[in-house]
Design an enzyme around this catalytic site. Structure first.
Site, PDB file in Angstrom:
ATOM      1  N   HIS A  61      42.475  44.238  44.753  1.00 18.14           N
ATOM      2  CA  HIS A  61      43.909  44.014  44.901  1.00 18.14           C
ATOM      3  C   HIS A  61      44.222  43.250  46.183  1.00 18.14           C
ATOM      4  CE1 HIS A  61      45.670  47.094  41.865  1.00 18.14           C
ATOM      5  NE2 HIS A  61      44.628  46.448  41.380  1.00 18.14           N
TER       6      HIS A  61
ATOM      7  N   HIS B 245      35.948  47.014  35.508  1.00 24.59           N
ATOM      8  CA  HIS B 245      36.241  48.215  34.732  1.00 24.59           C
ATOM      9  C   HIS B 245      34.984  48.910  34.220  1.00 24.59           C
ATOM     10  CE1 HIS B 245      40.757  47.070  34.168  1.00 24.59           C
ATOM     11  NE2 HIS B 245      40.413  47.327  35.420  1.00 24.59           N
TER      12      HIS B 245
HETATM   13  C1  HEM Z   1      41.601  50.491  37.774  1.00 20.26           C
HETATM   14  C2  HEM Z   1      44.485  47.309  35.569  1.00 20.26           C
HETATM   15  C3  HEM Z   1      41.365  43.777  36.581  1.00 20.26           C
HETATM   16  C4  HEM Z   1      38.713  46.903  39.114  1.00 20.26           C
HETATM   17  C5  HEM Z   1      42.660  49.918  37.135  1.00 20.26           C
HETATM   18  C6  HEM Z   1      43.846  50.607  36.760  1.00 20.26           C
HETATM   19  C7  HEM Z   1      44.663  49.722  36.149  1.00 20.26           C
HETATM   20  C8  HEM Z   1      43.996  48.466  36.130  1.00 20.26           C
HETATM   21  C9  HEM Z   1      46.030  49.979  35.568  1.00 20.26           C
HETATM   22  C10 HEM Z   1      44.104  52.081  37.013  1.00 20.26           C
HETATM   23  C11 HEM Z   1      44.682  52.341  38.378  1.00 20.26           C
HETATM   24  C12 HEM Z   1      44.849  53.816  38.528  1.00 20.26           C
HETATM   25  O1  HEM Z   1      45.728  54.383  37.861  1.00 20.26           O
HETATM   26  O2  HEM Z   1      44.090  54.425  39.281  1.00 20.26           O
HETATM   27  C13 HEM Z   1      43.840  46.105  35.582  1.00 20.26           C
HETATM   28  C14 HEM Z   1      44.336  44.910  34.934  1.00 20.26           C
HETATM   29  C15 HEM Z   1      43.454  43.912  35.211  1.00 20.26           C
HETATM   30  C16 HEM Z   1      42.412  44.481  36.034  1.00 20.26           C
HETATM   31  C17 HEM Z   1      45.609  44.828  34.123  1.00 20.26           C
HETATM   32  C18 HEM Z   1      43.469  42.475  34.772  1.00 20.26           C
HETATM   33  C19 HEM Z   1      43.970  42.060  33.647  1.00 20.26           C
HETATM   34  C20 HEM Z   1      40.426  44.308  37.435  1.00 20.26           C
HETATM   35  C21 HEM Z   1      39.447  43.551  38.151  1.00 20.26           C
HETATM   36  C22 HEM Z   1      38.711  44.434  38.880  1.00 20.26           C
HETATM   37  C23 HEM Z   1      39.228  45.738  38.605  1.00 20.26           C
HETATM   38  C24 HEM Z   1      39.327  42.034  38.114  1.00 20.26           C
HETATM   39  C25 HEM Z   1      37.560  44.170  39.826  1.00 20.26           C
HETATM   40  C26 HEM Z   1      36.800  43.130  39.826  1.00 20.26           C
HETATM   41  C27 HEM Z   1      39.208  48.166  38.872  1.00 20.26           C
HETATM   42  C28 HEM Z   1      38.551  49.380  39.292  1.00 20.26           C
HETATM   43  C29 HEM Z   1      39.393  50.421  38.895  1.00 20.26           C
HETATM   44  C30 HEM Z   1      40.523  49.806  38.252  1.00 20.26           C
HETATM   45  C31 HEM Z   1      37.223  49.496  40.009  1.00 20.26           C
HETATM   46  C32 HEM Z   1      39.142  51.914  39.068  1.00 20.26           C
HETATM   47  C33 HEM Z   1      39.812  52.446  40.292  1.00 20.26           C
HETATM   48  C34 HEM Z   1      39.542  53.912  40.488  1.00 20.26           C
HETATM   49  O3  HEM Z   1      38.624  54.455  39.886  1.00 20.26           O
HETATM   50  O4  HEM Z   1      40.279  54.521  41.278  1.00 20.26           O
HETATM   51  N1  HEM Z   1      42.770  48.602  36.744  1.00 20.26           N
HETATM   52  N2  HEM Z   1      42.694  45.795  36.232  1.00 20.26           N
HETATM   53  N3  HEM Z   1      40.277  45.627  37.745  1.00 20.26           N
HETATM   54  N4  HEM Z   1      40.373  48.447  38.236  1.00 20.26           N
HETATM   55 FE1  HEM Z   1      41.486  47.145  37.184  1.00 20.26          FE
END
Ligand code: HEM
Length: 750
Positions: A94, A273
């Site tokens: 982010h 993810h």
């Molecule tokens: C978690 C959306 C792209 C890495 C999440 C969460 C959302 C989200 C809604 C949950 C947040 C929460 O409630 O804790 C999206 C969307 C993306 C996107 C809409 C693009 C269309 C990415 C990218 C990465 C990423 C590009 C890294 C390269 C992560 C990780 C988590 C996460 C590692 C887990 C966080 C945790 O376990 O606390 N994402 N994401 N995301 N996202 Fe994404």
């Protein structure tokens, strides 16, 4: 949808009437933006040398410290799965993901995630906890490790700890010390106390052209996020409608504005993810205000969660609940295997958000993040399903599904690009883990210098050789300015180094048409010098030509000056130049050259050219006096892009006089607009009706704006000439040196 209650909002949150200049005069030109984040806000002072400080950090020790921190759960914010890695990856992503190619702003480079509005965007929910968890490491390393570097390092190290071989880490990010108010994040009006649905909050139509699915569907430039506070797209689909194909369209637009192609986009989303989980245990409207407006005793943390302990099992971040994989702390291919291995059906999270669950009850399950032995159904977001339904994304997924090594490499490289994209030339990367040996096209590579450095005597000979070409001073000045002025401090791209003014696409821009014959003449000088056994880059000659033009202009005005010249620039090749990405540097309006392109109205509906001019000055890190003195000088030197006389308020074109300022503020003149677009004006002597001058908004702004006019008074005064030439030369040299990270190192100022 369950999304953003408690979100931030642009003013008026507590029902206060805005009591600011902006509140009273929303259209005013915010010249003060030029003086933000300066030395006065910086506790480290002007002499702090970050490169020297960072060199004292042992990155292997830092990695050990980070590993220990990631795997040691603390009570105030218990780690999911006993590992903070996933939330740190999200924090770093982010931080970097705000980057946008149109103006180079955003990105991880200055740790802006600490400050509003970014700190308080709904999408950054609980990243405040991630940063707070890092406080012990920040303490230990002190000023030798900026927040910006620490955040990127931690995200990168988390990926390694969980099994991803990463591509490297370059340090060198200098923290900012106050919010960045210069970035236009776009319209978005939220009323956090009267929110029922997403559509109530988001003025989507003001950010977008057309409807999702139409051929002309696009996002207003320079924006890159579908919604301001969601950084990129709504995970529940456009306006939370659960439509994966619509989500894919939004992903493609927003990720390409982040300078990512389809393959990089899939690698990043599918790669990211593979880790962690989403948090959606509590209805959004029960969550407290974000950090910027949280109660004082919250000490900078926001989004208070009243349920249970407010963390661990009860965590509420985005609103969607669950994990994508069976082992959320290991790098493997199960995200794509799950996405393609099952049919998915829409369900709702405990918080009420739209999400997807395997239709097959026998599908594998994922462990609870806190309770041993408990398991849950797998989860996908609408934005994940998008990768499966969009044909082009699907093709990339299928390649990655079949070849895990390919996917691994693609994700590592895309992560490196994501987190280093805004750092500019590799000269700025610090530390032994930066992968310096590879030239990556998005870094706008520069070759190593050729031949011996130029001596003073060489430079003198070349000055004369440039004069001998007979090229008019105004053309030399216009060309050097054209080359240097592509620089933008946001992502440190552009500038005269590399000699790219002579390469596609810059050589073909209509705004650069005066440069073409000058480059030809300078190539002749270069060839002659080469025949005599020397080597000089075209890039250096372009800048030296400008110095010659300015010196001749000063002499014509009766002032002898020697304009500083720092050789050492190199010439890039066409192959080292990403034409599509350089096209983003094409000015949509450049007041320094009295230029407004035909794309202007589309680019910024309702925005005045002088506001874009201010933005250009800001991207070049100019102060208001520098902005003023440069403009006045370029006008009298005759540097307009088309050679026109607009704003050239002098009878002695080519002489570096204060005529622009004197004539602009001549009280005998009346200025009248010549057409309804209010873009051109004539200055007429009131008593005689004699038409004296034509000028643009980029000229008149220096007379109409009170702050700029005060500066104009300084130069228009009878004692202004010497100061003007001196200040012009200093500002000129600053512009020529903006991109010289090969010589100026890692100081923020000067
Ligand atoms: C978690 C959306 C792209 C890495 C999440 C969460 C959302 C989200 C809604 C949950 C947040 C929460 O409630 O804790 C999206 C969307 C993306 C996107 C809409 C693009 C269309 C990415 C990218 C990465 C990423 C590009 C890294 C390269 C992560 C990780 C988590 C996460 C590692 C887990 C966080 C945790 O376990 O606390 N994402 N994401 N995301 N996202 Fe994404």
């Amino acid at each position: 949808g369950a999304l953003p209650a408690g979100g931030d909002h642009l003013g008026g949150t507590l029902g206060q009437a805005p009591s600011s200049l902006e509140g009273w005069y929303p259209q005013r030109l915010r010249v003060e933006l030029l003086h933000r984040n300066g030395i006065d806000a910086d506790p480290l002072g002007a002499d702090f040398d970050y490169a020297a400080a960072f060199a004292t950090v042992d990155l292997e020790e830092l990695a050990r410290d980070v590993d220990a921190l990631l795997t040691t759960s603390v009570d105030w914010w218990p780690a999911d799965y006993g590992n903070y890695g996933p939330q740190m990856i999200r924090m770093a992503w982010h931080a970097a993901g705000t980057y946008r190619i149109a103006d180079g702003r955003g990105g991880a480079g200055t740790a802006m995630q600490r400050f509003a509005p970014i700190s308080s965007w709904w999408d950054n929910g609980n990243t405040d906890k991630s940063r707070r968890l890092l406080q012990p490491i920040k303490r230990k390393y002190g000023n030798a490790l900026s927040w910006a570097d620490l955040m990127v390092f931690t995200g990168t190290r988390a990926l390694e700890l969980m099994g991803l071989p990463t591509y490297g880490f370059g340090g060198g990010r200098l923290d900012a010390w106050e919010p960045d108010e210069g970035t236009w994040w776009g319209p978005e009006v939220w009323d956090p106390h009267h929110v029922d649905s997403y559509d109530d909050m988001v003025s989507r139509d003001e950010r977008w052209h057309g409807q999702n699915g139409d051929a002309d569907y696009d996002l207003q430039s320079p924006l890159a996020a579908s919604h301001q506070a969601l950084i990129y797209v709504n995970p529940e689909g456009p306006a939370a409608n659960g439509d994966p194909m619509g989500s894919a369209r939004d992903i493609r637009i927003t990720f390409s504005r982040m300078a990512m192609n389809d393959e990089e986009t899939v690698a990043l989303i599918a790669g990211g993810h593979a880790f962690g989980k989403s948090h959606g245990q509590v209805a959004a409207d029960r969550i407290g205000p974000p950090p910027e407006i949280a109660p004082i005793e919250a000490m900078g943390l926001g989004w208070h969660n009243p349920q249970g302990a407010g963390n661990g099992r009860d965590t509420m971040t985005n609103g969607i609940e669950g994990s994508w994989t069976q082992d959320p702390t290991r790098w493997d291919n199960s995200y794509l295997e799950n996405l393609f291995g099952h049919e998915w059906e829409q369900t709702r999270s405990p918080a009420g958000a739209l999400q997807w669950t395997p239709a097959d009850p026998d599908a594998p399950r994922t462990p609870d993040a806190h309770v041993p032995g408990e398991t849950h159904a797998l989860m996908m977001m609408t934005s994940d399903i998008a990768l499966k339904v969009d044909p082009a994304y699907r093709a990339v997924c299928e390649r990655f599904l079949a070849d895990f090594d390919l996917f691994t490499t693609a994700f590592s490289k895309a992560w490196y690009k994501l987190t280093h994209r805004d750092m500019g030339p590799k000269h700025r990367y610090l530390g032994p883990q930066a992968t310096i040996s590879d030239d990556l096209l998005w870094q706008d590579p520069l070759p190593d210098p050729v031949g011996a450095p130029l001596t003073e005597a060489d430079v003198d000979r070349l000055r004369q050789a440039v004069r001998d070409t007979g090229t008019p001073a105004s053309d030399l000045v216009a060309t050097a300015y054209a080359a240097a002025s592509t620089y933008r401090d946001s992502d440190k791209r552009g500038g005269a180094n590399g000699g790219r003014v002579a390469l596609a696409p810059q050589k073909d821009w209509s705004v650069n048409r005066r440069t073409v014959p000058v480059v030809e003449a300078l190539r002749g000088v270069q060839a002659d010098f080469g025949r005599n056994g020397g080597h000089v880059s075209l890039a250096d000659l372009v800048v030296l030509g400008g110095c010659v033009g300015v010196e001749d202009g000063a002499r014509a005005a009766g002032v002898e000056v020697r304009v500083p010249f720092t050789p050492g620039r190199v010439d890039a090749t066409q192959e080292q130049t990403d034409v599509e990405m350089f096209e983003w540097l094409r000015p949509v309006a450049d007041g320094f050259r009295n230029h407004v392109s035909e794309r202007f109205a589309d680019f910024a509906p309702g925005v005045a050219p002088e506001a874009v001019f201010l933005d250009r000055a800001n991207l070049m890190t100019l102060t208001a006096p520098e902005w003023t003195v440069l403009t006045g000088g370029l006008r009298v030197l005759g540097a307009n892009w088309d050679g026109s006389s607009t704003g050239v308020l002098t009878d002695r074109v080519g002489a570096l006089t204060t005529d622009f300022f004197v004539n602009l503020t001549d009280t005998d003149l009346v200025w009248v607009k010549t057409d309804d677009t209010e873009s051109t004006f004539t200055g007429t002597v009131e008593s005689t009706g004699e038409h004296r001058w034509t000028a643009s908004r980029a000229d008149l702004v220096f007379g109409s704006n009170a702050q700029l006019r005060s500066i104009v008074d300084v130069y228009a005064g009878s004692d202004g000439q010497e100061r003007f030439v001196h200040d012009f030369v200093a500002a000129w040299d600053k512009v020529m040196m903006l991109d010289r990270y090969d010589v100026k190192g890692h100081r923020r100022y000067g």
